[in-house]
Design a protein around this motif. Structure first.
Motif, PDB file in Angstrom:
ATOM      1  N   ILE A 182       0.855  -1.181   0.000  1.00 23.87           N
ATOM      2  CA  ILE A 182       0.000   0.000   0.000  1.00 23.87           C
ATOM      3  C   ILE A 182       0.894   1.234   0.000  1.00 23.87           C
ATOM      4  CG2 ILE A 182      -1.783   1.287   1.224  1.00 23.87           C
ATOM      5  CD1 ILE A 182      -2.721  -1.345  -0.018  1.00 23.87           C
ATOM      6  N   GLU A 183       0.839   1.976  -1.085  1.00 28.76           N
ATOM      7  CA  GLU A 183       1.689   3.159  -1.249  1.00 28.76           C
ATOM      8  C   GLU A 183       0.905   4.419  -0.899  1.00 28.76           C
ATOM      9  OE1 GLU A 183       4.590   1.462  -4.786  1.00 28.76           O
ATOM     10  OE2 GLU A 183       2.967   2.862  -5.298  1.00 28.76           O
ATOM     11  N   ASN A 184       1.555   5.320  -0.183  1.00 28.48           N
ATOM     12  CA  ASN A 184       0.944   6.570   0.264  1.00 28.48           C
ATOM     13  C   ASN A 184       1.597   7.748  -0.444  1.00 28.48           C
ATOM     14  OD1 ASN A 184      -0.705   5.581   2.814  1.00 28.48           O
ATOM     15  ND2 ASN A 184       1.303   4.593   2.920  1.00 28.48           N
ATOM     16  N   ASN A 185       0.797   8.650  -0.928  1.00 28.68           N
ATOM     17  CA  ASN A 185       1.280   9.872  -1.571  1.00 28.68           C
ATOM     18  C   ASN A 185       0.899  11.067  -0.703  1.00 28.68           C
ATOM     19  OD1 ASN A 185       2.127   8.350  -3.874  1.00 28.68           O
ATOM     20  ND2 ASN A 185      -0.017   8.280  -4.537  1.00 28.68           N
ATOM     21  N   ILE A 186       1.877  11.894  -0.375  1.00 31.25           N
ATOM     22  CA  ILE A 186       1.633  12.993   0.570  1.00 31.25           C
ATOM     23  C   ILE A 186       2.234  14.298   0.066  1.00 31.25           C
ATOM     24  CG2 ILE A 186       1.674  11.377   2.519  1.00 31.25           C
ATOM     25  CD1 ILE A 186       4.457  12.569   3.236  1.00 31.25           C
ATOM     26  N   ILE A 187       1.757  15.375   0.679  1.00 29.49           N
ATOM     27  CA  ILE A 187       2.451  16.664   0.589  1.00 29.49           C
ATOM     28  C   ILE A 187       3.118  16.854   1.940  1.00 29.49           C
ATOM     29  CG2 ILE A 187       2.223  19.152   0.277  1.00 29.49           C
ATOM     30  CD1 ILE A 187      -0.231  18.629  -1.423  1.00 29.49           C
ATOM     31  N   LEU A 188       4.406  17.040   1.938  1.00 28.00           N
ATOM     32  CA  LEU A 188       5.197  17.044   3.171  1.00 28.00           C
ATOM     33  C   LEU A 188       5.738  18.430   3.486  1.00 28.00           C
ATOM     34  CD1 LEU A 188       6.537  15.311   5.434  1.00 28.00           C
ATOM     35  CD2 LEU A 188       8.508  15.083   3.916  1.00 28.00           C
ATOM     36  N   ALA A 189       5.569  18.837   4.739  1.00 26.64           N
ATOM     37  CA  ALA A 189       6.141  20.090   5.242  1.00 26.64           C
ATOM     38  C   ALA A 189       7.269  19.739   6.202  1.00 26.64           C
ATOM     39  CB  ALA A 189       5.076  20.914   5.947  1.00 26.64           C
ATOM     40  N   SER A 190       8.493  20.101   5.850  1.00 28.11           N
ATOM     41  CA  SER A 190       9.678  19.726   6.640  1.00 28.11           C
ATOM     42  C   SER A 190      10.249  20.926   7.373  1.00 28.11           C
ATOM     43  CB  SER A 190      10.753  19.136   5.723  1.00 28.11           C
ATOM     44  OG  SER A 190      10.256  18.059   4.971  1.00 28.11           O
ATOM     45  N   PHE A 191      10.597  20.706   8.648  1.00 31.41           N
ATOM     46  CA  PHE A 191      11.250  21.726   9.462  1.00 31.41           C
ATOM     47  C   PHE A 191      12.592  21.152   9.921  1.00 31.41           C
ATOM     48  CE2 PHE A 191       6.726  22.430   9.800  1.00 31.41           C
ATOM     49  CZ  PHE A 191       6.581  23.813   9.666  1.00 31.41           C
ATOM     50  N   PRO A 192      13.678  21.352   9.161  1.00 33.06           N
ATOM     51  CA  PRO A 192      14.974  20.751   9.510  1.00 33.06           C
ATOM     52  C   PRO A 192      15.502  21.245  10.848  1.00 33.06           C
ATOM     53  CG  PRO A 192      14.962  21.597   7.256  1.00 33.06           C
ATOM     54  CD  PRO A 192      13.739  22.136   7.917  1.00 33.06           C
ATOM     55  N   TYR A 193      16.071  20.336  11.618  1.00 35.05           N
ATOM     56  CA  TYR A 193      16.715  20.737  12.879  1.00 35.05           C
ATOM     57  C   TYR A 193      17.890  21.670  12.618  1.00 35.05           C
ATOM     58  CZ  TYR A 193      14.166  16.722  14.853  1.00 35.05           C
ATOM     59  OH  TYR A 193      13.186  15.836  15.238  1.00 35.05           O
ATOM     60  N   SER A 194      18.519  21.515  11.457  1.00 30.87           N
ATOM     61  CA  SER A 194      19.703  22.320  11.137  1.00 30.87           C
ATOM     62  C   SER A 194      19.374  23.803  11.018  1.00 30.87           C
ATOM     63  CB  SER A 194      20.331  21.835   9.831  1.00 30.87           C
ATOM     64  OG  SER A 194      19.388  21.890   8.770  1.00 30.87           O
ATOM     65  N   ALA A 195      18.082  24.139  10.889  1.00 33.18           N
ATOM     66  CA  ALA A 195      17.692  25.551  10.793  1.00 33.18           C
ATOM     67  C   ALA A 195      17.845  26.268  12.131  1.00 33.18           C
ATOM     68  CB  ALA A 195      16.248  25.662  10.306  1.00 33.18           C
ATOM     69  N   ILE A 196      17.960  25.498  13.213  1.00 35.85           N
ATOM     70  CA  ILE A 196      18.141  26.079  14.543  1.00 35.85           C
ATOM     71  C   ILE A 196      19.611  25.933  14.932  1.00 35.85           C
ATOM     72  CG2 ILE A 196      17.474  25.987  16.967  1.00 35.85           C
ATOM     73  CD1 ILE A 196      14.845  24.697  16.094  1.00 35.85           C
TER      74      ILE A 196
ATOM     75  N   VAL B 118       8.254  22.692   1.633  1.00 42.70           N
ATOM     76  CA  VAL B 118       7.130  21.867   1.202  1.00 42.70           C
ATOM     77  C   VAL B 118       7.465  21.138  -0.092  1.00 42.70           C
ATOM     78  CG1 VAL B 118       4.699  21.889   0.496  1.00 42.70           C
ATOM     79  CG2 VAL B 118       5.480  23.405   2.334  1.00 42.70           C
ATOM     80  N   ASP B 119       7.112  19.859  -0.124  1.00 40.23           N
ATOM     81  CA  ASP B 119       7.384  19.058  -1.319  1.00 40.23           C
ATOM     82  C   ASP B 119       6.417  17.879  -1.355  1.00 40.23           C
ATOM     83  OD1 ASP B 119       8.552  18.232  -3.644  1.00 40.23           O
ATOM     84  OD2 ASP B 119      10.417  17.512  -2.730  1.00 40.23           O
ATOM     85  N   SER B 120       6.246  17.304  -2.547  1.00 41.59           N
ATOM     86  CA  SER B 120       5.438  16.093  -2.690  1.00 41.59           C
ATOM     87  C   SER B 120       6.341  14.874  -2.537  1.00 41.59           C
ATOM     88  CB  SER B 120       4.758  16.058  -4.060  1.00 41.59           C
ATOM     89  OG  SER B 120       3.843  17.124  -4.187  1.00 41.59           O
ATOM     90  N   VAL B 121       5.864  13.896  -1.774  1.00 42.14           N
ATOM     91  CA  VAL B 121       6.607  12.646  -1.601  1.00 42.14           C
ATOM     92  C   VAL B 121       5.636  11.505  -1.886  1.00 42.14           C
ATOM     93  CG1 VAL B 121       7.994  11.219  -0.067  1.00 42.14           C
ATOM     94  CG2 VAL B 121       8.028  13.705   0.188  1.00 42.14           C
ATOM     95  N   ASN B 122       6.021  10.638  -2.820  1.00 43.39           N
ATOM     96  CA  ASN B 122       5.128   9.570  -3.267  1.00 43.39           C
ATOM     97  C   ASN B 122       5.683   8.180  -2.954  1.00 43.39           C
ATOM     98  OD1 ASN B 122       3.329  11.478  -4.393  1.00 43.39           O
ATOM     99  ND2 ASN B 122       4.572  11.591  -6.254  1.00 43.39           N
ATOM    100  N   GLN B 123       4.808   7.208  -3.058  1.00 42.61           N
ATOM    101  CA  GLN B 123       5.140   5.787  -2.930  1.00 42.61           C
ATOM    102  C   GLN B 123       5.779   5.437  -1.583  1.00 42.61           C
ATOM    103  OE1 GLN B 123       7.564   5.476  -6.541  1.00 42.61           O
ATOM    104  NE2 GLN B 123       5.864   4.434  -7.571  1.00 42.61           N
ATOM    105  N   ILE B 124       5.239   6.039  -0.525  1.00 40.33           N
ATOM    106  CA  ILE B 124       5.709   5.717   0.824  1.00 40.33           C
ATOM    107  C   ILE B 124       4.990   4.462   1.309  1.00 40.33           C
ATOM    108  CG2 ILE B 124       5.875   6.522   3.206  1.00 40.33           C
ATOM    109  CD1 ILE B 124       5.698   9.391   2.122  1.00 40.33           C
ATOM    110  N   THR B 125       5.754   3.502   1.812  1.00 44.03           N
ATOM    111  CA  THR B 125       5.153   2.294   2.399  1.00 44.03           C
ATOM    112  C   THR B 125       5.546   2.191   3.867  1.00 44.03           C
ATOM    113  OG1 THR B 125       7.018   0.853   1.862  1.00 44.03           O
ATOM    114  CG2 THR B 125       5.288   1.102   0.178  1.00 44.03           C
TER     115      THR B 125
END
Length: 711
Positions: free
Chosen positions: A213-227, A610-617
């Protein structure tokens, strides 16, 4: 009575004398007992399950395994690195065998003779296919061949001519039989454990969905390296709390030690190089002038011999092989350096020609009471063959079969020496035309030679090579030793070693977590004495000077930290703890900042990437480009989410915090649920998991490894 009176008068003295005598007797016996115990301890290479491992017993196992490798691989000797690998393999096999035997004995698991016979009758075990009892027609192990050998072995026990060869094969078979028993016993134990890990249709369905079962998402990332790390306060209390949380991951089952050391390699001086260059230049001039190449190569003490036999490029060192294709026949190079093996080289290409890589030939050996008699008989045989006589018929007349056999270049071109008769013999085979016959005269008789086939034409080169390592002189080594010795003698503490290293042109290096199961210190061979010192030293001590490597390295070691069996202390893992605490605190900051974010748009406004990430299992961690991290937690959170929903809370990852919106869930193209196949797959995974049981058993076996004291 008078005598009795005297004894009574001196009674106290006699008691003291007798008491001292008894004490001396008891003390002598105690000393002998202590010495015997110490001798036994000195012979103990290790321990497993409370049982001592004697060095002589272990060496016997090593010798046995060496003989097996020699027989199966056609080896005569081994390098130091190969011997170390053999000792490691034997040690690990022995420990595993003892652990398995102990567990199986508790459970009543055994391997019967009948089971072993069935394995041999089946003949498919890989160990059997490596034995000498493989039928060349079928390519399978043939138990009848083994039975016949064992019968012949008993019959030839008193025959000294064949006993040695039979004995080698018999010992090899004993080794294989022992390995088969151990292997089968391990399989039984492993199957027993795997059998306790069962599957069912529900688990099979969940496993299938996790994979397909593959999941397609829109992902919002907050890198730790930004702090910035400096903007996060980490206290000792934070480190202590994190240590208590992760304490089990810092458990150490084997002692290790941290060291600092100075390693100095002695190399040839400018004067050493000039002296060698002079020798090599003189040799090059002689080769160029047409001097006998064999004599020039010998006098120059080349490390690569000259045989006078043309050979393929594979017979020459790689640096020489790369050179000869660009050379003209008759050309001699000037001395050149090869960095790969630290040598100066001179090369002369004497000839180059196309010649067969494989030659089929046959021969008849002719002897006689005298050289003249052998020559006369050989001439007669030669003339008969030239007149059309049958080769094999003539060979049989002289007690030989005259069978054809193949000679390949690889069979002779790596010879380190070649006498004139051998050279003449090989050159004759290589130059004879098909079906030509030649009468070769040797000191021990004659050989009638005929070439019957030639194939695989290749380029062959007759090359004179002078190769000489750029060695340091005795004076150079003496100067280096004196300098290093002065440095060691003047600096008896680690602090002074580090402070004054630069003045002498040395550099202090560090090695953390050195284990006594390693075979060397600082990647140098011949450092056993240094290893023994390291595992006997106290923190802060500095070692004596060690000469090691290939007698070209000088070494001094300082003991900086001992990590005993148990839990590493907080200071020893502070960097790990700090990184974990920083990640926790950065996540808490981000989580608080995005607590009111309800959409991807809000997240973007809050500074997310923000980016799209597809085919996550569920069964495979997703790699997030924005943070450069693999995120198993994100894969789990996505798999549990409903389509169209925005994540209710931030997901804590390895490289950052994440919010996401699940777009949809789709079944992977071509996937089809098969309950039985999926359950079988889960059973195989259980078997693999069961295979890791040895690590747990090993830790409970209280293994002590003191091989470093002996090897």
């Amino acid at each position: 009575m008078a005598a009795l009176g005297k004894i009574r008068k001196r009674g106290l003295i006699l008691v003291i004398i007798i008491g001292l005598g008894l004490f001396a007797f008891i003390a002598e016996e105690a000393v002998r007992s202590c010495e015997a115990t110490q001798n036994q301890q000195r012979q103990q290479i290790g321990e497993v399950l409370g049982n001592k491992v004697n060095v002589q017993d272990f060496q016997a196992l090593v010798d046995e395994y060496q003989e097996v490798i020699k027989m199966t691989q056609g080896r005569d000797n081994f390098s130091e690195e190969e011997l170390n690998q053999i000792k490691d393999q034997v040690w690990n096999s022995y420990i595993n065998e003892q652990i398995i035997n102990n567990e199986c004995e508790k459970l009543g698991l055994t391997v019967t003779d009948e089971e072993l016979q069935n394995i041999m009758k089946e003949g498919t075990n890989p160990l059997l296919t490596q034995s000498p009892f493989v039928n060349q027609t079928t390519g399978r192990f043939d138990v009848t061949m083994l039975t016949k050998f064992l019968s012949d072995y008993k019959k030839n026990a008193g025959n000294s001519q064949v006993a040695e060869q039979y004995d080698r094969i018999y010992k090899y078979w004993q080794f294989l039989e022992k390995q088969l028993r151990t292997q089968r016993l391990t399989e039984k134990y492993q199957s027993l454990i795997a059998g306790s890990l069962i599957s069912n249709p529900i688990s099979a369905r969940k496993a299938y969905e996790g994979q397909n079962i593959e999941n397609n998402i829109i992902l919002a990332s907050f890198p730790y390296s930004a702090i910035n790390d400096n903007d996060v306060k980490v206290s000792d209390a934070d480190l202590k709390a994190k240590y208590n949380e992760l304490k089990e991951t810092f458990k150490q089952t084997v002692e290790s030690r941290d060291i600092k050391y100075v390693d100095f390699q002695v190399v040839a001086s400018a004067a050493d190089r000039q002296a060698l260059m002079k020798t090599m230049t003189e040799a090059a001039d002689k080769l160029e002038s047409g001097a006998n190449p064999a004599e020039v190569v010998r006098k120059a003490q080349s490390q690569f011999p000259y045989t006078g036999i043309a050979a393929t490029k594979r017979a020459y060192p790689s640096d020489i092989a790369a050179k000869i294709d660009s050379m003209a026949v008759g050309q001699t190079t000037r001395p050149f350096e090869s960095k790969s093996d630290n040598t100066l080289n001179v090369v002369k290409l004497i000839s180059k020609a196309q010649a067969p890589d494989s030659i089929e030939y046959r021969q008849i050996q002719i002897g006689g009471a005298t050289v003249e008699a052998a020559k006369k008989t050989a001439d007669s045989v030669y003339n008969a063959l030239k007149a059309g006589a049958d080769f094999e018929a003539l060979a049989k007349k002289y007690g030989q079969d005259g069978q054809k056999q193949w000679l390949t270049s690889a069979m002779y071109e790596n010879s380190s020496t070649m006498d004139e008769e051998s050279k003449n013999y090989l050159n004759s085979i290589q130059t004879l035309a098909v079906n030509d016959v030649k009468n070769l005269a040797f000191t021990s008789g004659n050989i009638i030679l005929q070439v019957t086939a030639r194939k695989a034409m290749v380029d062959k080169y007759d090359v004179a090579v002078i190769k000489h390592t750029i060695d340091f002189s005795k004076q150079t080594y003496s100067d280096a030793y004196n300098k290093f010795s002065q440095y060691v003698s003047e600096n008896k503490t680690l602090e002074s070693l580090e402070k004054n290293a630069g003045k002498f042109g040395f550099q202090v290096q560090e090695r953390k977590d050195l284990f006594n199961s390693e075979h060397n210190v600082a990647n140098l061979r011949a450092t056993r004495e240094a290893m023994k010192w390291i595992f006997d030293a106290k923190e802060g001590q500095v070692s004596p000077l060690y000469e090691c490597g290939n007698n070209d390295h000088l070494l001094v070691v300082a003991m900086t930290k001992i990590h005993p069996v148990g839990y590493r202390d907080v200071d020893g893992v502070k960097d790990i703890l700090k990184a974990e605490v920083l990640r926790d605190k950065k996540f808490d900051q981000i989580k608080e900042r995005v607590s009111k974010v309800k959409s991807i748009a809000d997240a973007k406004a809050a500074g997310a990437k923000v980016d799209s990430v597809n085919q996550i299992t569920f069964s495979a961690p997703v790699f997030v480009q924005a943070t450069g991290a693999s995120e198993p937690a994100l894969s789990g959170a996505v798999a549990a989410a409903a389509p169209g929903k925005f994540s209710a809370t931030a997901v804590k990852g390895n490289g950052g915090a994440y919010l996401f919106q699940l777009l949809n869930k789709v079944e992977r193209d071509g996937a089809k649920f098969d309950a039985k196949a999926q359950e079988k797959q889960l059973a195989q995974r259980a078997m693999q998991a069961a295979g890791r049981f040895m690590q747990e058993l090993y830790q409970k076996a209280n293994v002590v490894d003191n091989r470093y004291l002996f090897f």
